[in-house]
Design an enzyme around this catalytic site. Structure first.
Site, PDB file in Angstrom:
ATOM      1  N   HIS A  80     -11.384  -1.263   4.490  1.00 46.49           N
ATOM      2  CA  HIS A  80     -11.358  -1.294   2.788  1.00 46.49           C
ATOM      3  C   HIS A  80     -12.376  -2.680   2.279  1.00 46.49           C
ATOM      4  CE1 HIS A  80      -9.409   1.961   0.895  1.00 46.49           C
ATOM      5  NE2 HIS A  80      -8.674   1.985   1.845  1.00 46.49           N
ATOM      6  N   HIS A  87     -10.204   6.993   7.643  1.00 47.51           N
ATOM      7  CA  HIS A  87      -8.699   7.035   7.988  1.00 47.51           C
ATOM      8  C   HIS A  87      -8.714   8.088   9.035  1.00 47.51           C
ATOM      9  CE1 HIS A  87      -6.887   4.282   5.131  1.00 47.51           C
ATOM     10  NE2 HIS A  87      -8.011   4.582   4.322  1.00 47.51           N
ATOM     11  N   HIS A 140      -4.326   6.246  -5.446  1.00 47.07           N
ATOM     12  CA  HIS A 140      -5.600   6.991  -5.189  1.00 47.07           C
ATOM     13  C   HIS A 140      -5.950   8.326  -5.977  1.00 47.07           C
ATOM     14  CE1 HIS A 140      -3.592   4.867  -1.838  1.00 47.07           C
ATOM     15  NE2 HIS A 140      -4.925   4.633  -1.293  1.00 47.07           N
ATOM     16  N   HIS A 148       0.820  -1.340  -0.107  1.00 46.06           N
ATOM     17  CA  HIS A 148       0.155  -0.011   0.024  1.00 46.06           C
ATOM     18  C   HIS A 148       0.862   1.160  -0.037  1.00 46.06           C
ATOM     19  CE1 HIS A 148      -3.097   2.818   1.613  1.00 46.06           C
ATOM     20  NE2 HIS A 148      -3.830   2.417   0.789  1.00 46.06           N
ATOM     21  N   HIS A 193      -7.709  -1.387  -4.836  1.00 46.19           N
ATOM     22  CA  HIS A 193      -7.850  -2.061  -3.668  1.00 46.19           C
ATOM     23  C   HIS A 193      -8.786  -3.129  -3.628  1.00 46.19           C
ATOM     24  CE1 HIS A 193      -6.850   2.324  -2.548  1.00 46.19           C
ATOM     25  NE2 HIS A 193      -6.271   1.736  -1.270  1.00 46.19           N
ATOM     26  N   HIS A 207     -14.641   7.412   2.447  1.00 50.38           N
ATOM     27  CA  HIS A 207     -13.455   6.640   2.780  1.00 50.38           C
ATOM     28  C   HIS A 207     -12.574   7.532   3.641  1.00 50.38           C
ATOM     29  CE1 HIS A 207      -9.130   6.319   1.403  1.00 50.38           C
ATOM     30  NE2 HIS A 207      -9.378   4.892   1.722  1.00 50.38           N
ATOM     31  N   PHE A 257      -1.460   7.549   4.237  1.00 48.38           N
ATOM     32  CA  PHE A 257      -1.642   6.394   3.273  1.00 48.38           C
ATOM     33  C   PHE A 257      -0.150   5.310   3.768  1.00 48.38           C
ATOM     34  CE2 PHE A 257      -4.629   8.400   0.162  1.00 48.38           C
ATOM     35  CZ  PHE A 257      -5.561   7.721   0.767  1.00 48.38           C
TER      36      PHE A 257
HETATM   37 CU1  C2O Z   1      -5.494   2.902  -0.213  1.00 47.88          CU
HETATM   38 CU2  C2O Z   1      -7.912   3.914   2.375  1.00 47.88          CU
HETATM   39  O1  C2O Z   1      -6.479   3.560   1.240  1.00 47.88           O
END
Ligand code: C2O
Length: 585
Positions: free
Chosen positions: A333, A303, A152, A132, A161, A299, A320
């Site tokens: 995810h 985070h 992203h 990632h 993802h 999303h 990230f």
């Molecule tokens: Cu690649 Cu929630 O991130």
């Protein structure tokens, strides 16, 4: 692609302008894709360290240099084929808050085994987390270029993802020797409130918070352990903002409604085009790719909520670079992935993957459970059933946001355009933005009048042409050339006809258009340059503004460390919500 236009007798000059705009858009799309190419798998031997700096953190406040380079020595390579990965057992991903003790023990055991592998084993947790990091912090370049490869902020967010989870889950299953093992999904979109906080969707699942277990991570916001607080998707930097559980739930529902229901094309929901040569930090105003609403509006907030506010960039989940070091990342995810799947089943619009070859043929790299390095194309992510993966339905929770009906804010009646013009001296923003347009600093709050082009009034037309009737065109707000630091959390909240909106304004009303939240992904001081698109037609309808010439758009900026944000312009345009048969838009 043919630009066959059928004009009705009621065609007006403004209608023609709209048609011209659509034609020009289609032309630019064709001309920009004609010379581009799909992203190819990078040269995995050429890697550089990821460097993250934090402008403002109280713990751990030095530059973080991470070696996220992936192993390749003596690792066999293969091109992905479904024949090599037949479905032998169904993998049913269940809601995290419904997991039983037996499953929880299994999940812990799986991560224990993964964490016990040596760091150079491609199946190890260290390598899994680095995959990632490597594709979001500048470790790899697009093949034969000097441009960073990033997964992203574009249409690759979802397929990349999904494939990442697919291989990650296969590795966990093989370590357990249980081919039916499946991840859980963290059902944070489920706003059903209950006093039984161990079994609601929208808080941190209890078993992820048990210290010294393999799925625990100490680098989280400690105030967000279960039961103490409901998850707030809306990013608020001011910890003093306390809302009732009902208000938090309403805000979450409106974010989900605006991001999943009204965003009814791949462009708005999944994100914009990213091809060989696309440079996120150096694009032009007209071709800057954009993140979709599921990524930027929904999303990202999870985070932020999960990461440790006292650590640099709110690691682990908050940046990230380190997000996938927290086992809850994969449950988070899985829900993002589930919502993508649910989105395709909602009525209206064109809810399908892009048909552009540069999307379908793009190549990614992952490791499988047998330690092969696998090259796999984005198109393989389109069908969950081929993976043997399904999601246990979460119908009751989904229905709350599907059927959410945002109402106009109380006390916001009256002519807001006149008010903004007369009382606040707000000016109209130029909608003719090109690459030479000057940057407009947003400060903490920016309001402008934006012209609303007349809606096309012709009817009829077949699906292969650009002719369209009212039902097939939707107003979309485009914030052009958003320029921001990738070292900082930046949250933009957009309101229509609410010129007095500020960071305390609740977002459960029909005036709330959407948010764009940028999770930091620092790359040696690089910036992000992007266009943000938000569906606006539903807001206009609910507020009775469809026939106006002008609306007021307010952008409320919350940059957690205060780094400045600028834009180049804003415009409202029409987007066809029909699935084109000849080309993707
Ligand atoms: Cu690649 Cu929630 O991130």
């Amino acid at each position: 692609m043919s630009l066959h236009l059928s004009l009705g007798a009621t065609t007006t000059t403004r209608t023609l302008l709209v048609l011209l705009q659509l034609m020009l858009g289609a032309y630019l799309l064709i001309s920009s894709s004609a010379c581009a190419k799909p992203i190819q798998a990078p040269d995995i031997r050429k890697c550089q360290k990821a460097i993250a700096t934090s402008p403002n953190a109280t713990v751990d406040n030095t530059t973080m240099t991470l070696d996220c380079c992936l192993p390749w020595h003596d690792i066999p390579r293969r091109n992905f084929s479904w024949d090599d990965y037949p479905v032998t057992h169904a993998k049913v991903r269940r809601a995290a808050h419904k997991a039983d003790e037996e499953y929880i023990a299994k999940l812990n055991r799986a991560y224990e085994l993964m964490k016990a592998l040596p760091d150079d084993d491609p199946r190890s947790f260290a390598v899994q987390a680095n995959i990632h990091c490597a594709f979001c912090d500048g470790s790899y370049k697009q093949l034969d270029t000097n441009i960073t490869l990033h997964v992203h902020f574009s249409w690759f967010f979802m397929p990349w993802h999904r494939l990442y989870l697919y291989f990650h889950e296969r590795i966990l299953a093989s370590l357990l020797g249980d081919p039916s093992f499946a991840l859980v999904y963290w059902n944070w979109d489920n706003q059903i409130l209950s006093n039984d906080t161990d079994h609601i969707g929208n808080n941190m699942p209890r078993y992820f918070t048990v210290k010294d277990t393999p799925i625990f991570d100490a680098k989280r916001d400690r105030d967000h352990a279960p039961a103490s607080e409901l998850l707030r998707i809306n990013v608020v930097s001011d910890a003093a903002i306390t809302d009732t559980p009902e208000e938090i739930a309403e805000e979450n529902l409106n974010i989900l409604y605006q991001s999943l229901v009204t965003a009814n094309t791949a462009d708005m929901f999944m994100g914009g085009a990213y091809r060989q040569g696309t440079d996120l930090s150096n694009s032009s105003v007209t071709d800057a790719p954009l993140g979709g609403s599921l990524e930027l509006n929904v999303h990202s907030g999870i985070h932020y909520w999960t990461g440790d506010p006292n650590r640099k960039l709110r690691s682990d989940m908050g940046v990230f670079t380190t997000a996938a070091r927290d086992p809850i990342f994969y449950a988070h995810h899985a829900n993002v992935d589930r919502l993508w799947d649910v989105w395709t089943t909602l009525p209206g619009g064109c809810r399908k993957d892009p048909t552009d070859e540069d999307y379908l043929e793009a190549e990614f790299l992952f490791y499988d459970e047998n330690q092969n390095l696998v090259k796999v194309k984005a198109k393989e992510a389109m069908d969950l059933s081929k993976m043997g993966v399904s999601y246990e339905a979460a119908t009751e929770g989904d229905e709350l946001w599907r059927n959410f009906e945002p109402k106009a804010a109380a006390g916001n009646e009256g002519n807001q355009v006149e008010y903004a013009k007369g009382k606040m001296g707000i000016k109209e923003i130029s909608t003719a933005v090109d690459n030479n347009a000057k940057a407009i600093a947003l400060g903490s709050n920016f309001t402008a009048l934006v012209k609303l082009p007349a809606k096309i009034s012709t009817t009829a037309g077949d699906q292969s042409s650009l002719s369209a009737n009212d039902e097939q065109l939707d107003e979309v707000l485009v914030i052009q050339g958003v320029d921001l630091s990738r070292d900082d959390y930046v949250n933009l909240k957009v309101f229509v006809n609410m010129p007095t909106a500020d960071s305390n304004t609740p977002i459960y009303t029909a005036e709330y258009v959407g948010s764009a939240t940028i999770v930091p992904s620092p790359e040696a001081g690089k910036r992000l340059f992007t266009n943000v698109k938000m569906e606006l037609g539903d807001n206009l309808k609910r507020l009775g503004l469809q026939d106006e010439d002008m609306v007021v758009i307010t952008i409320v900026v919350d940059a957690i460390s205060g780094s400045p944000v600028s834009i180049r312009g804003m415009k409202i345009q029409y987007q066809s919500t029909m699935c084109s048969t000849s080309s993707s838009t």
